[in-house]
Design a protein around this motif. Structure first.
Motif, PDB file in Angstrom:
ATOM      1  N   GLU A 186      16.278 -11.989  14.390  1.00  0.00           N
ATOM      2  CA  GLU A 186      16.519 -11.619  12.993  1.00  0.00           C
ATOM      3  C   GLU A 186      16.668 -10.109  12.852  1.00  0.00           C
ATOM      4  O   GLU A 186      17.574  -9.623  12.182  1.00  0.00           O
ATOM      5  CB  GLU A 186      15.421 -12.134  12.076  1.00  0.00           C
ATOM      6  N   ARG A 187      15.793  -9.375  13.490  1.00  0.00           N
ATOM      7  CA  ARG A 187      15.879  -7.909  13.424  1.00  0.00           C
ATOM      8  C   ARG A 187      17.186  -7.403  14.042  1.00  0.00           C
ATOM      9  O   ARG A 187      17.870  -6.554  13.462  1.00  0.00           O
ATOM     10  CB  ARG A 187      14.690  -7.300  14.148  1.00  0.00           C
ATOM     11  N   GLN A 188      17.540  -7.932  15.193  1.00  0.00           N
ATOM     12  CA  GLN A 188      18.763  -7.506  15.867  1.00  0.00           C
ATOM     13  C   GLN A 188      19.996  -7.821  15.036  1.00  0.00           C
ATOM     14  O   GLN A 188      20.897  -6.993  14.904  1.00  0.00           O
ATOM     15  CB  GLN A 188      18.868  -8.172  17.241  1.00  0.00           C
ATOM     16  N   VAL A 189      20.027  -9.014  14.446  1.00  0.00           N
ATOM     17  CA  VAL A 189      21.164  -9.407  13.619  1.00  0.00           C
ATOM     18  C   VAL A 189      21.266  -8.503  12.399  1.00  0.00           C
ATOM     19  O   VAL A 189      22.356  -8.024  12.058  1.00  0.00           O
ATOM     20  CB  VAL A 189      21.068 -10.892  13.210  1.00  0.00           C
ATOM     21  N   MET A 190      20.150  -8.229  11.749  1.00  0.00           N
ATOM     22  CA  MET A 190      20.191  -7.371  10.569  1.00  0.00           C
ATOM     23  C   MET A 190      20.653  -5.964  10.918  1.00  0.00           C
ATOM     24  O   MET A 190      21.332  -5.310  10.123  1.00  0.00           O
ATOM     25  CB  MET A 190      18.849  -7.368   9.858  1.00  0.00           C
ATOM     26  N   GLN A 191      20.333  -5.494  12.109  1.00  0.00           N
ATOM     27  CA  GLN A 191      20.832  -4.195  12.551  1.00  0.00           C
ATOM     28  C   GLN A 191      22.335  -4.261  12.823  1.00  0.00           C
ATOM     29  O   GLN A 191      23.064  -3.313  12.540  1.00  0.00           O
ATOM     30  CB  GLN A 191      20.078  -3.728  13.792  1.00  0.00           C
ATOM     31  N   MET A 192      22.816  -5.402  13.344  1.00  0.00           N
ATOM     32  CA  MET A 192      24.241  -5.567  13.636  1.00  0.00           C
ATOM     33  C   MET A 192      25.094  -5.588  12.368  1.00  0.00           C
ATOM     34  O   MET A 192      26.241  -5.144  12.394  1.00  0.00           O
ATOM     35  CB  MET A 192      24.477  -6.854  14.437  1.00  0.00           C
ATOM     36  N   VAL A 193      24.544  -6.115  11.274  1.00  0.00           N
ATOM     37  CA  VAL A 193      25.331  -6.238  10.034  1.00  0.00           C
ATOM     38  C   VAL A 193      25.040  -5.108   9.057  1.00  0.00           C
ATOM     39  O   VAL A 193      25.592  -5.084   7.950  1.00  0.00           O
ATOM     40  CB  VAL A 193      25.110  -7.615   9.357  1.00  0.00           C
ATOM     41  N   MET A 194      24.194  -4.174   9.462  1.00  0.00           N
ATOM     42  CA  MET A 194      23.795  -3.049   8.605  1.00  0.00           C
ATOM     43  C   MET A 194      25.017  -2.317   8.064  1.00  0.00           C
ATOM     44  O   MET A 194      25.947  -2.017   8.794  1.00  0.00           O
ATOM     45  CB  MET A 194      22.924  -2.078   9.391  1.00  0.00           C
ATOM     46  N   GLY A 195      24.992  -2.054   6.788  1.00  0.00           N
ATOM     47  CA  GLY A 195      26.061  -1.271   6.177  1.00  0.00           C
ATOM     48  C   GLY A 195      27.167  -2.098   5.549  1.00  0.00           C
ATOM     49  O   GLY A 195      27.974  -1.563   4.791  1.00  0.00           O
ATOM     50  N   HIS A 196      27.232  -3.396   5.847  1.00  0.00           N
ATOM     51  CA  HIS A 196      28.268  -4.215   5.208  1.00  0.00           C
ATOM     52  C   HIS A 196      27.854  -4.483   3.761  1.00  0.00           C
ATOM     53  O   HIS A 196      26.692  -4.774   3.485  1.00  0.00           O
ATOM     54  CB  HIS A 196      28.470  -5.535   5.955  1.00  0.00           C
ATOM     55  N   PRO A 197      28.795  -4.371   2.825  1.00  0.00           N
ATOM     56  CA  PRO A 197      28.429  -4.500   1.405  1.00  0.00           C
ATOM     57  C   PRO A 197      27.906  -5.874   0.994  1.00  0.00           C
ATOM     58  O   PRO A 197      27.305  -5.992  -0.074  1.00  0.00           O
ATOM     59  CB  PRO A 197      29.737  -4.172   0.671  1.00  0.00           C
ATOM     60  N   TYR A 198      28.109  -6.906   1.801  1.00  0.00           N
ATOM     61  CA  TYR A 198      27.645  -8.236   1.422  1.00  0.00           C
ATOM     62  C   TYR A 198      26.529  -8.753   2.326  1.00  0.00           C
ATOM     63  O   TYR A 198      26.295  -9.955   2.404  1.00  0.00           O
ATOM     64  CB  TYR A 198      28.821  -9.220   1.377  1.00  0.00           C
ATOM     65  N   CYS A 199      25.832  -7.855   2.986  1.00  0.00           N
ATOM     66  CA  CYS A 199      24.684  -8.221   3.817  1.00  0.00           C
ATOM     67  C   CYS A 199      23.481  -7.374   3.425  1.00  0.00           C
ATOM     68  O   CYS A 199      23.618  -6.220   3.056  1.00  0.00           O
ATOM     69  CB  CYS A 199      24.994  -8.006   5.302  1.00  0.00           C
ATOM     70  N   THR A 200      22.305  -7.974   3.526  1.00  0.00           N
ATOM     71  CA  THR A 200      21.061  -7.292   3.197  1.00  0.00           C
ATOM     72  C   THR A 200      20.786  -6.162   4.180  1.00  0.00           C
ATOM     73  O   THR A 200      20.981  -6.319   5.379  1.00  0.00           O
ATOM     74  CB  THR A 200      19.888  -8.293   3.251  1.00  0.00           C
ATOM     75  N   LYS A 201      20.318  -5.026   3.666  1.00  0.00           N
ATOM     76  CA  LYS A 201      19.959  -3.891   4.522  1.00  0.00           C
ATOM     77  C   LYS A 201      18.514  -4.016   4.977  1.00  0.00           C
ATOM     78  O   LYS A 201      17.632  -4.363   4.202  1.00  0.00           O
ATOM     79  CB  LYS A 201      20.122  -2.579   3.759  1.00  0.00           C
TER      80      LYS A 201
END
Length: 157
Positions: free
Chosen positions: A33-48
């Motif tokens: 979960e942590r790795q995935v959230m870091q991978m999607v960081m900065g996209h306007p439709y994903c949680t930071k």
């Protein structure tokens, strides 16, 4: 939980996961979960994700707080007209396309995991069931995600 960042005074969401509930999961699964959230960081439709830490008994995720609630709450309020639903669907699709372009299978796209910011824009959340490196012909089989929302075709594999 709702918390306040001591430095900025900004409201943040604190997700707390009990480690005992993760018995049987290997270390890689816990870190996904942590790795995935870091991978999607900065996209306007994903949680930071702002930070993670742990105690002996719990994992903590410090994330962006959204005052708009989730999609289930929005649907139940019956305030969604057709144009709003189309916009939400388009934003969700854009978010999922981005996640998939990174080789990530969310694994639990349910109304409660689609959060809304104060302006009513979509943010994908809860990547706890995510799979990574899902490129090309890679497949995930078997039951996966929240029971009421599992795709029927996965139950026949």
């Amino acid at each position: 939980m709702l918390a306040t960042n001591c430095d900025s005074g900004k409201l943040v969401a604190l997700k707390i996961v009990e480690k005992m509930g993760l018995i049987g999961y290997d270390q890689d699964t816990i870190m996904t979960e942590r790795q995935v959230m870091q991978m999607v960081m900065g996209h306007p439709y994903c949680t930071k994700l702002y930070a993670t830490f742990q105690s002996q008994d719990h994992l903590f995720y410090v994330m962006e707080f959204f005052s708009g609630g989730d999609l289930r709450k929005q649907i139940k309020s019956k305030k969604c007209d057709l144009s709003t639903m189309r916009r939400l669907a388009a934003e969700l699709l854009c978010g999922l396309q981005f996640v998939h372009s990174k080789g990530i299978l969310h694994g639990d796209v349910i109304p409660e995991n689609i959060l809304l910011d104060c302006n009513g824009h979509v943010r994908l959340a809860d990547f706890g069931n995510a799979e990574t490196n899902m490129f090309g012909a890679e497949m995930r089989t078997g039951e996966f995600g929240t029971e009421l929302y599992i795709a029927p075709e996965t139950l026949t594999q």
